[in-house]
Design an enzyme around this catalytic site. Structure first.
Site, PDB file in Angstrom:
ATOM      1  CB  SER A   1      -0.966   0.011   1.187  1.00  0.00           C
ATOM      2  OG  SER A   1      -0.267  -0.145   2.410  1.00  0.00           O
TER       3      SER A   1
ATOM      4  CG  ASP B   1      -2.885   4.657   8.769  1.00  0.00           C
ATOM      5  OD1 ASP B   1      -1.762   5.185   8.935  1.00  0.00           O
ATOM      6  OD2 ASP B   1      -3.329   4.332   7.655  1.00  0.00           O
TER       7      ASP B   1
ATOM      8  CG  HIS C   1      -1.251   3.537   4.837  1.00  0.00           C
ATOM      9  ND1 HIS C   1      -2.433   3.159   5.443  1.00  0.00           N
ATOM     10  CD2 HIS C   1      -0.869   2.486   4.061  1.00  0.00           C
ATOM     11  CE1 HIS C   1      -2.759   1.937   5.034  1.00  0.00           C
ATOM     12  NE2 HIS C   1      -1.822   1.512   4.197  1.00  0.00           N
TER      13      HIS C   1
END
Length: 251
Positions: A29, A226, A229
């Site tokens: 990601s 979070d 990321h």
């Protein structure tokens, strides 16, 4: 997308061919890009360093068609999640003034994927090789693979401890299947993941000692709320770090 241009001088046409330089973007990601994504929505903010340049920077879309590269680069590749800003565009904009030619980006990253899912014969790996070969078939030269993955391998001791072997195998497989035994690989040492085994994976990444493999360390770059990321600003910075590494070692 043309790569040949003609100019007229003294009534004699002069033809110049622009080199197409291909960069594979792969991993999970943080390579696919989550900068500016919040509550399953991308804010649409494109930093100056990530602006498109239609004449120079292109991307291979999911249908193997070249188009202008623009954020989010992985929108049609990492389709199960919302994509935002990643490091690819800032990388391309940072290197374009130092290399002679068109920059062709080949997005392949998919969020939440572990290194075992990138093994030879697995869908992600085979899709990446297929896309890279398609890109090269149009006359370009694959210059490097940029790899940012490993967060998904921090949750288990056994998986984390096998990361180095698995990554080295991946490098050998990619080089073999693309017929590029010296293909430059620039990998990113992860900045997040399960704290229990994150350092095990990071040390494995930094310990890989193969020819033409360079490691860029993302630790210290700002993370989103979070704690997984990179922020948009961090993605831009990472793109510059990758560009610096490429130009210093392979440019």
């Amino acid at each position: 997308m043309g790569i040949t241009s003609s100019t007229q001088k003294d009534d004699q046409p002069t033809t110049t061919t622009t080199k197409k330089q291909i960069f594979i973007l792969s991993g999970q990601s943080n390579m696919a890009g989550r900068g500016g994504v919040k509550n399953k929505h991308w804010d649409g903010i494109v930093p100056r360093d990530c602006q498109p340049d239609p004449s120079i920077i292109h991307r291979l879309n999911a249908n193997l068609i070249w188009e202008t590269a623009q954020e989010p680069l992985h929108a049609d590749i990492d389709t199960k999640k919302i994509c935002g800003v990643g490091p690819g565009m800032s990388f391309a904009n940072a290197v374009k003034d130092y290399i002679n030619g068109v920059i062709d980006l080949v997005p392949c990253a998919v969020g939440g994927t572990a290194i075992k899912e990138w093994g030879k014969g697995e869908k992600l790996y085979e899709d990446m090789v297929r896309r890279a070969k398609s890109a090269a078939s149009s006359g370009g030269e694959i210059k490097a693979m940029l790899w940012y993955q490993g967060e998904s391998d921090t949750s288990s001791k056994n998986v984390a401890e096998s990361y180095k072997t698995n990554m080295e195998t991946l490098i050998h497989n990619v080089r073999s299947d693309l017929g590029l035994p010296s293909l430059p690989i620039i990998q990113v040492a992860i900045a997040s993941g399960d704290a229990k085994y994150m350092e095990v994976v990071r040390e494995a990444q930094k310990a890989i000692d193969l020819p033409n493999v360079v490691c860029v360390d993302a630790k210290g770059l700002e993370l989103k709320e979070d704690n997984l990321h990179l922020t948009t600003e961090s993605q831009v910075q990472l793109g510059h770090m990758l560009a610096d590494a490429y130009l210093a070692h392979f440019g």
